[in-house]
Scaffold this motif. Structure first.
Motif, mmCIF file in Angstrom:
data_model
loop_
_atom_site.group_PDB
_atom_site.id
_atom_site.type_symbol
_atom_site.label_atom_id
_atom_site.label_comp_id
_atom_site.label_asym_id
_atom_site.label_seq_id
_atom_site.Cartn_x
_atom_site.Cartn_y
_atom_site.Cartn_z
ATOM 1 N N GLY A 134 0.834 -1.200 0.000
ATOM 2 C CA GLY A 134 0.000 0.000 0.000
ATOM 3 C C GLY A 134 0.861 1.239 0.000
ATOM 4 N N ALA A 135 0.218 2.392 -0.182
ATOM 5 C CA ALA A 135 0.955 3.648 -0.083
ATOM 6 C C ALA A 135 1.458 3.858 1.339
ATOM 7 C CB ALA A 135 0.046 4.807 -0.509
ATOM 8 N N SER A 136 0.687 3.326 2.324
ATOM 9 C CA SER A 136 1.117 3.283 3.713
ATOM 10 C C SER A 136 0.874 1.863 4.219
ATOM 11 C CB SER A 136 0.349 4.299 4.567
ATOM 12 O OG SER A 136 -1.053 4.029 4.498
ATOM 13 N N ASP A 137 1.481 1.522 5.335
ATOM 14 C CA ASP A 137 1.379 0.155 5.846
ATOM 15 C C ASP A 137 -0.057 -0.121 6.306
ATOM 16 O OD1 ASP A 137 1.651 -2.303 7.011
ATOM 17 O OD2 ASP A 137 3.428 -1.794 8.185
ATOM 18 N N PRO A 138 -0.742 -1.114 5.711
ATOM 19 C CA PRO A 138 -2.129 -1.390 6.117
ATOM 20 C C PRO A 138 -2.241 -2.138 7.435
ATOM 21 C CG PRO A 138 -1.448 -2.908 4.402
ATOM 22 C CD PRO A 138 -0.318 -1.941 4.566
ATOM 23 N N GLY A 139 -1.121 -2.621 7.973
ATOM 24 C CA GLY A 139 -1.165 -3.272 9.276
ATOM 25 C C GLY A 139 -1.148 -4.787 9.197
ATOM 26 N N ASP A 140 -1.085 -5.413 10.385
ATOM 27 C CA ASP A 140 -0.892 -6.855 10.467
ATOM 28 C C ASP A 140 -2.079 -7.652 9.954
ATOM 29 O OD1 ASP A 140 1.626 -6.544 11.497
ATOM 30 O OD2 ASP A 140 1.016 -6.784 13.588
ATOM 31 N N ALA A 141 -3.289 -7.103 10.012
ATOM 32 C CA ALA A 141 -4.459 -7.839 9.530
ATOM 33 C C ALA A 141 -4.400 -8.054 8.024
ATOM 34 C CB ALA A 141 -5.737 -7.103 9.909
ATOM 35 N N SER A 142 -3.615 -7.229 7.325
ATOM 36 C CA SER A 142 -3.458 -7.371 5.873
ATOM 37 C C SER A 142 -2.044 -7.802 5.501
ATOM 38 C CB SER A 142 -3.781 -6.033 5.189
ATOM 39 O OG SER A 142 -5.131 -5.662 5.418
ATOM 40 N N ARG A 143 -1.287 -8.282 6.492
ATOM 41 C CA ARG A 143 0.082 -8.725 6.228
ATOM 42 C C ARG A 143 0.061 -10.257 6.127
ATOM 43 N NH1 ARG A 143 3.471 -4.875 7.478
ATOM 44 N NH2 ARG A 143 2.523 -4.499 9.509
ATOM 45 N N TYR A 144 0.073 -10.755 4.880
ATOM 46 C CA TYR A 144 -0.159 -12.168 4.611
ATOM 47 C C TYR A 144 1.157 -12.956 4.538
ATOM 48 C CZ TYR A 144 -4.919 -10.757 3.458
ATOM 49 O OH TYR A 144 -6.189 -10.253 3.512
ATOM 50 N N TRP A 145 1.026 -14.239 4.870
ATOM 51 C CA TRP A 145 2.181 -15.142 4.787
ATOM 52 C C TRP A 145 2.606 -15.307 3.334
ATOM 53 C CZ3 TRP A 145 2.259 -20.495 3.021
ATOM 54 C CH2 TRP A 145 3.491 -21.125 3.246
ATOM 55 N N TYR A 146 3.894 -15.096 3.091
ATOM 56 C CA TYR A 146 4.447 -15.183 1.732
ATOM 57 C C TYR A 146 4.806 -16.626 1.434
ATOM 58 C CZ TYR A 146 7.838 -14.720 -2.079
ATOM 59 O OH TYR A 146 8.520 -14.872 -3.264
ATOM 60 N N ALA A 147 4.139 -17.220 0.448
ATOM 61 C CA ALA A 147 4.335 -18.626 0.099
ATOM 62 C C ALA A 147 5.200 -18.807 -1.135
ATOM 63 C CB ALA A 147 2.980 -19.296 -0.135
ATOM 64 N N GLY A 148 5.683 -17.719 -1.712
ATOM 65 C CA GLY A 148 6.475 -17.811 -2.930
ATOM 66 C C GLY A 148 7.908 -18.241 -2.659
ATOM 67 N N PRO A 149 8.706 -18.383 -3.725
ATOM 68 C CA PRO A 149 10.098 -18.807 -3.559
ATOM 69 C C PRO A 149 10.961 -17.714 -2.938
ATOM 70 C CG PRO A 149 9.658 -18.296 -5.857
ATOM 71 C CD PRO A 149 8.338 -18.224 -5.156
ATOM 72 N N ALA A 150 11.993 -18.146 -2.209
ATOM 73 C CA ALA A 150 12.914 -17.200 -1.593
ATOM 74 C C ALA A 150 14.122 -16.927 -2.469
ATOM 75 C CB ALA A 150 13.375 -17.719 -0.232
ATOM 76 N N PHE A 151 14.352 -17.823 -3.442
ATOM 77 C CA PHE A 151 15.533 -17.724 -4.291
ATOM 78 C C PHE A 151 15.138 -17.994 -5.740
ATOM 79 C CE2 PHE A 151 16.948 -19.128 -0.088
ATOM 80 C CZ PHE A 151 17.851 -18.115 0.218
ATOM 81 N N PRO A 152 16.026 -17.710 -6.693
ATOM 82 C CA PRO A 152 15.696 -17.947 -8.104
ATOM 83 C C PRO A 152 15.328 -19.403 -8.376
ATOM 84 C CG PRO A 152 17.661 -16.575 -7.918
ATOM 85 C CD PRO A 152 17.346 -17.068 -6.541
ATOM 86 N N ASN A 153 14.638 -19.590 -9.491
ATOM 87 C CA ASN A 153 14.251 -20.921 -9.971
ATOM 88 C C ASN A 153 13.347 -21.659 -9.001
ATOM 89 O OD1 ASN A 153 15.924 -20.783 -12.414
ATOM 90 N ND2 ASN A 153 17.642 -20.920 -10.983
#
Length: 591
Positions: free
Chosen positions: A339-358
């Protein structure tokens, strides 16, 4: 035959026939009659009512039979068409022409099911440490043991070396402890001891399964589902205990407690996506992240502080840096908001994507860096509403995510971390294995633990992905000292691939085996010593499972319309010499 019988037959076949001819005619008549009866039953002949004779029936489809029958009754073609149309309107246009087919009159066919009895079990029951560690009988509610960790000259327990030389005039204080006055006597110098003690509470464990009566009775003839429940509950208990041995964390007195929340503020920088990376999508102006420490598959720590806004543009990814490591963490997980500003923890979702290339390390990172890429999450766990291992929902901003629980003991990984700052060793890599000197990270661990405790480990346990990286690093380094042996029976063919199955401890000369642990979190390698066999040490087992009650299976009394079964045990994992083992953490995955 009697005279009256011949007379009746002559009336039927002719008055001038001789008795022999009458007999032959009677036999032929009976055979023709029997044949006609069978043919009638098979539908090959029928009685023509009008002529009172047997005639051949029409063979073919139901439509053919009905057409002939109506024709014999004088129904013309127009009337027959009207009859067919009326029937079709009720039963379908193909009714009169339908025969038995693989899908008619039942869509699944009039065919049997070739069903193999009993379901095939494909769930792997892999418990190498549970199978390895000895199990001994305990008593009471806790297990206590005391250790002498060092004596003068042992080089362990913080003990230094005493020179044994003395002279006739040398005196030392030999007064009993607590004496008010010194008692100086002419004696050689006194030695000193270092020791400690542990009191580990026993913990209860168990798993259960339940099935309704209907489930059990409807499965009869296919599989004994009660026996399936019993064996599966036992196997599930074994698999859970294996993970306890790896990274269980207890919060009761005597255990290490929950993981600490990450300290410091994570930072990030956006850059153009490189090869093997997917540009971020779903962001609005900035992204904000919070970090939690991971304890294997059991839970996570409280969250650290949120990052400042990280500006991101189309076609970019974001590199996140975790400023400080967390003692005992097997890795880290990221929660992200935008967001333009931090929407807070209720909208801070767990990131399930890759941490590194490939696509490497989806949903976690084994190091203190992670690259955000792909679509940002908009559903699932958030910092404010995180579903923990037991199904409860907690707010990670203020509550631990069950990285440690009261109903647990400390596993091998927490034990090794607990002594790393004193006499043990944990090497933090935050990088792939060395390409210029393969195995150097393990040699550093061997050397330091030998200096600290004269450790001489037997095994290295790591994830399969990390073993593959280590093997490829060795093969790709032409200056490394290794060899491939080709025996005579291998000359006619070739086997592709090679794997490292051991490494020589350059400090002690022992060959240390390398084994994949099926449940080891990627990025962690445990260097395990199972026994201390040097002179003067009486520790045949460095690790021991102890408890008042080992595995016990229970079929509960039936008090409802179900069959319930459980497995119960109670105990702890005693670590008699955890500082003889060591770890490498932060192994970055590599292709």
């Amino acid at each position: 035959m009697s005279t009256d019988t011949f007379g009746d037959l002559r009336d039927l076949f002719g008055a001038k026939l001789s008795p022999d001819q009458v007999n032959r005619q009677a036999v032929a008549y009976k055979m023709a009659f029997d044949k006609s009866s069978e043919a009638t039953r098979r539908g090959e002949v029928g009685v023509d009512i009008a002529t009172k004779t047997l005639t051949k029936t029409t063979r073919g489809t139901a439509k053919d039979v009905l057409t002939k029958a109506y024709g014999d009754m004088g129904v013309d073609a127009g009337q027959m068409a009207a009859i067919e149309a009326a029937v079709a309107s009720q039963l379908g246009t193909d009714f009169l022409g339908k025969d038995l087919t693989p899908t008619s009159p039942v869509s699944t066919g009039l065919v049997p099911y070739d069903l193999k009895p009993a379901a095939l079990m494909l769930a792997p029951i892999l418990t190498p440490w549970r199978n390895k560690f000895p199990r001994t009988q305990g008593h009471g509610s806790s297990y206590q043991y005391k250790r002498i960790t060092g004596i003068s000259g042992s080089g362990t327990g913080g003990q230094g070396t005493l020179h044994p030389g003395f002279s006739d005039g040398m005196q030392g204080n030999f007064a009993n402890p607590g004496s008010a006055n010194a008692l100086n006597l002419n004696r050689p110098r006194k030695i000193s001891y270092t020791g400690d003690e542990y009191n580990l509470p026993y913990v209860q464990f168990g798993l259960s399964s339940e099935q309704s009566w209907f489930t059990y009775f409807t499965a009869m003839g296919f599989q004994d589902t009660r026996e399936l429940d019993r064996s599966s509950t036992l196997y599930a208990s074994m698999l859970s205990e294996e993970r306890l041995h790896l990274y269980g964390r207890g919060t009761r007195g005597g255990y290490g407690g929950a993981l600490a929340a990450p300290t410091g503020t994570p930072t990030g920088a956006a850059r153009t996506a490189a090869a093997g990376e997917t540009a971020l999508t779903g962001f609005t102006t900035n992204v904000y992240v919070k970090i939690v420490a991971e304890n294997g598959e059991f839970g996570v720590s409280k969250s650290g502080s949120a990052s400042a806004g990280i500006a991101v543009s189309s076609g970019q990814v974001v590199d996140i840096t975790i400023p400080n490591s967390v003692v005992g963490a097997t890795g880290y997980q990221v929660f992200v908001s935008t967001g333009a500003s931090d929407p807070g923890d209720a909208s801070r979702y767990w990131y399930a994507g890759p941490a590194f290339p490939n696509g490497l390390s989806a949903g976690r990172t084994s190091t203190q860096t992670v690259t955000l890429q792909g679509a940002l999450p908009t559903t699932g766990n958030t910092v404010a509403a995180y579903v923990a291992n037991d199904g409860t929902t907690v707010n990670l901003a203020s509550v631990d995510g069950q990285s440690g629980v009261a109903a647990s003991y400390d596993g091998v990984i927490p034990w090794i971390h607990s002594v790393a700052s004193t006499t043990g060793y944990v090497g933090r890599m935050n990088a792939p294995f060395s390409g210029s000197s393969p195995g150097a990270e393990f040699q550093a661990a061997f050397n330091q633990t030998y200096i600290n405790t004269k450790a001489n480990p037997e095994e290295i346990w790591l994830a399969g992905q990390d073993l593959a990286q280590l093997s490829n690093t060795l093969k790709g380094q032409s200056s490394s000292n290794y060899r491939f042996e080709i025996t005579e029976n291998m000359l006619s063919g070739a086997t592709i691939g090679a794997v490292v199955n051991g490494i020589v401890n350059q400090t002690t000369g022992r060959t240390v085996s390398i084994t994949v642990h099926p449940w080891m979190p990627q990025g962690n390698a445990v260097i395990l010593q199972n026994s201390v066999t040097v002179q003067g040490v009486n520790v045949p087992n460095c690790w021991e499972v102890r408890g008042p009650q080992d595995y016990m299976a229970i079929d509960w009394p039936v008090i409802a319309m179900s069959y319930d079964t459980s497995v119960y045990w109670t105990g702890t994992l005693a670590a008699y010499a955890p500082d003889r083992s060591s770890m490498l953490v932060g192994i970055q995955p590599a292709n």
